[in-house]
Design an enzyme around this catalytic site. Structure first.
Site, PDB file in Angstrom:
ATOM      1  NE  ARG A  37      -4.003  -2.094   1.687  1.00  0.00           N
ATOM      2  CZ  ARG A  37      -4.778  -2.156   0.621  1.00  0.00           C
ATOM      3  NH1 ARG A  37      -4.784  -1.166  -0.258  1.00  0.00           N
ATOM      4  NH2 ARG A  37      -5.565  -3.184   0.413  1.00  0.00           N
ATOM      5  CG  HIS A  67       5.286  -6.223  -7.966  1.00  0.00           C
ATOM      6  ND1 HIS A  67       4.609  -5.034  -7.941  1.00  0.00           N
ATOM      7  CD2 HIS A  67       4.592  -7.023  -8.816  1.00  0.00           C
ATOM      8  CE1 HIS A  67       3.547  -5.116  -8.737  1.00  0.00           C
ATOM      9  NE2 HIS A  67       3.518  -6.311  -9.290  1.00  0.00           N
ATOM     10  CE1 TYR A  70      -2.473  -3.666  -3.827  1.00  0.00           C
ATOM     11  CE2 TYR A  70      -0.752  -5.346  -3.732  1.00  0.00           C
ATOM     12  CZ  TYR A  70      -1.881  -4.749  -3.201  1.00  0.00           C
ATOM     13  OH  TYR A  70      -2.412  -5.229  -2.039  1.00  0.00           O
ATOM     14  CG  HIS A 107       0.651  -3.053 -11.466  1.00  0.00           C
ATOM     15  ND1 HIS A 107      -0.362  -3.411 -10.610  1.00  0.00           N
ATOM     16  CD2 HIS A 107       1.424  -4.156 -11.608  1.00  0.00           C
ATOM     17  CE1 HIS A 107      -0.211  -4.682 -10.255  1.00  0.00           C
ATOM     18  NE2 HIS A 107       0.879  -5.153 -10.842  1.00  0.00           N
ATOM     19  CD  GLU A 142       2.252  -7.341 -13.445  1.00  0.00           C
ATOM     20  OE1 GLU A 142       2.852  -6.765 -12.512  1.00  0.00           O
ATOM     21  OE2 GLU A 142       1.473  -8.294 -13.280  1.00  0.00           O
ATOM     22  CG  ASP A 176       0.115 -11.376 -14.544  1.00  0.00           C
ATOM     23  OD1 ASP A 176      -0.695 -12.287 -14.798  1.00  0.00           O
ATOM     24  OD2 ASP A 176       0.336 -10.960 -13.392  1.00  0.00           O
ATOM     25  CG  HIS A 179      -2.291  -9.133 -15.295  1.00  0.00           C
ATOM     26  ND1 HIS A 179      -1.386  -8.275 -14.740  1.00  0.00           N
ATOM     27  CD2 HIS A 179      -2.981  -9.673 -14.252  1.00  0.00           C
ATOM     28  CE1 HIS A 179      -1.504  -8.285 -13.419  1.00  0.00           C
ATOM     29  NE2 HIS A 179      -2.466  -9.134 -13.100  1.00  0.00           N
ATOM     30  CG  HIS A 211       4.092 -11.565 -12.807  1.00  0.00           C
ATOM     31  ND1 HIS A 211       3.588 -10.297 -12.606  1.00  0.00           N
ATOM     32  CD2 HIS A 211       5.271 -11.635 -12.130  1.00  0.00           C
ATOM     33  CE1 HIS A 211       4.443  -9.624 -11.843  1.00  0.00           C
ATOM     34  NE2 HIS A 211       5.474 -10.404 -11.562  1.00  0.00           N
ATOM     35  CG  ASP A 224      -5.587  -8.356 -11.993  1.00  0.00           C
ATOM     36  OD1 ASP A 224      -5.091  -9.491 -11.804  1.00  0.00           O
ATOM     37  OD2 ASP A 224      -5.017  -7.306 -11.654  1.00  0.00           O
ATOM     38  CG  HIS A 226      -3.485 -13.447 -10.017  1.00  0.00           C
ATOM     39  ND1 HIS A 226      -2.214 -13.129  -9.624  1.00  0.00           N
ATOM     40  CD2 HIS A 226      -3.876 -12.437 -10.833  1.00  0.00           C
ATOM     41  CE1 HIS A 226      -1.858 -11.979 -10.170  1.00  0.00           C
ATOM     42  NE2 HIS A 226      -2.853 -11.527 -10.893  1.00  0.00           N
TER      43      HIS A 226
HETATM   44 ZN    ZN Z   1      -2.885  -9.437 -11.185  1.00  0.00          ZN
HETATM   45 FE    FE Z   2       1.431  -9.930 -12.021  1.00  0.00          FE
HETATM   46 FE    FE Z   3       1.805  -7.002 -10.567  1.00  0.00          FE
END
Ligand code: ZN
Ligand code: FE
Ligand code: FE
Length: 274
Positions: A37, A67, A70, A107, A142, A176, A179, A211, A224, A226
């Site tokens: 976050r 990463h 997000y 992202h 990504e 990904d 994605h 990914h 989105d 997973h």
């Molecule tokens: Zn995702």
């Molecule tokens: Fe991903």
């Molecule tokens: Fe990601």
């Protein structure tokens, strides 16, 4: 040999993640650079970073992937939000030099009604302010599912961002599987076609990481969500083709499936069998 790992928690430090990766049969891993976050990252412990580098060398690790949180949005309408993205990425990239020659993924962001073109412009502006000449990290965009106003669900959008980046030799793409499938690219029935399109639009030399996730939703759903490998709409046969594909098989694969460590271990085992 398949280069594979999963997303791990950074809370116990770098070396601990390296050991965890090995314990579950992997030779790489992904981690968040800080609380997903956002917020302040812990100070880098250089001895811990060095110990991980040593472990990686001894165990033939593939590149590891950091990463970005997000919640970053480098193409927000709000200047403060963009400024936060800039500061976070600048700090992350400076810290990544303690783990030189690895990968940093983010992202691209959501344009929140400003339009894709404006989004692309703002994202490349942030990249032009955070990339620096002597950095050793490769920064990855990504591929996104296209949820809401997400930028980056079309290969053309990623290409347009890269085209505007001055130090574009620092840039790559992380594909990904969940994605792109949600974005409408049929890697289940037409993997070769999707890779041809990637090559034509972006260039396969930019593809640096995968990914590897199944999807809870069908092709083109822009959701989105997973799913565990083989339990979603992409399915196990497609993943066998993906990890054994001559263009993909030497890339690093990172699992972001809904699993605890034992679940990741089973998926790693399963994919390595192919
Ligand atoms: Zn995702
Ligand atoms: Fe991903
Ligand atoms: Fe990601």
């Amino acid at each position: 040999m398949l280069n594979i790992g999963c997303h791990l928690s950074v809370s116990k430090g770098f070396l601990a993640m390296g050991k965890q990766a090995i314990a579950i049969g992997g030779n790489t891993f992904q981690f968040f650079t800080r609380n997903p976050r956002g917020g302040k990252a812990k100070d880098i412990d250089k001895a811990d970073a060095d110990a991980l580098l040593e472990l990686m060398k001894e165990n033939n690790f593939a590149k590891i992937l950091a990463h970005a949180p997000y919640t970053l949005n480098p193409c927000s309408k709000d200047e403060k939000t963009r400024e936060f993205a800039f500061q976070t990425m600048e700090d992350d990239l400076r810290r990544m030099e303690y783990l030189p020659h690895n990968l940093y993924n983010f992202h691209p962001g959501s344009h929140v009604g400003q339009g894709v073109d404006k989004g692309i412009e703002l994202i490349s502006e942030v990249l032009n302010s955070v990339l620096f000449e002597d950095m050793t990290t490769t920064v990855l965009l990504e591929t996104m599912a296209g949820k809401g106003s997400e930028v980056g669900s079309r290969f053309e959008e990623l290409r347009a961002i890269i085209d505007r980046v001055e130090l574009s030799d620092k840039m790559g793409v992380c594909l990904d599987t969940c994605h792109v499938f949600d974005g409408g690219y049929d890697i289940k029935e037409n993997l070769d076609g999707v890779l041809e399109e990637f090559d034509r639009v972006i260039g396969l030399d930019r593809l640096k990481a995968i990914h590897i996730n199944d999807s809870k939703n069908p092709l083109g759903s822009h959701k989105d969500r997973h799913e565990k490998i083989g339990e979603g709409f992409i399915g196990l046969d497609a993943f066998e083709r993906i990890v054994t594909h001559p263009i993909l098989r030497s890339l690093p694969f990172y699992l972001e499936t809904p699993n605890e460590l034992d679940g990741y271990q089973k998926e790693i085992e399963l994919l390595k069998k192919f």
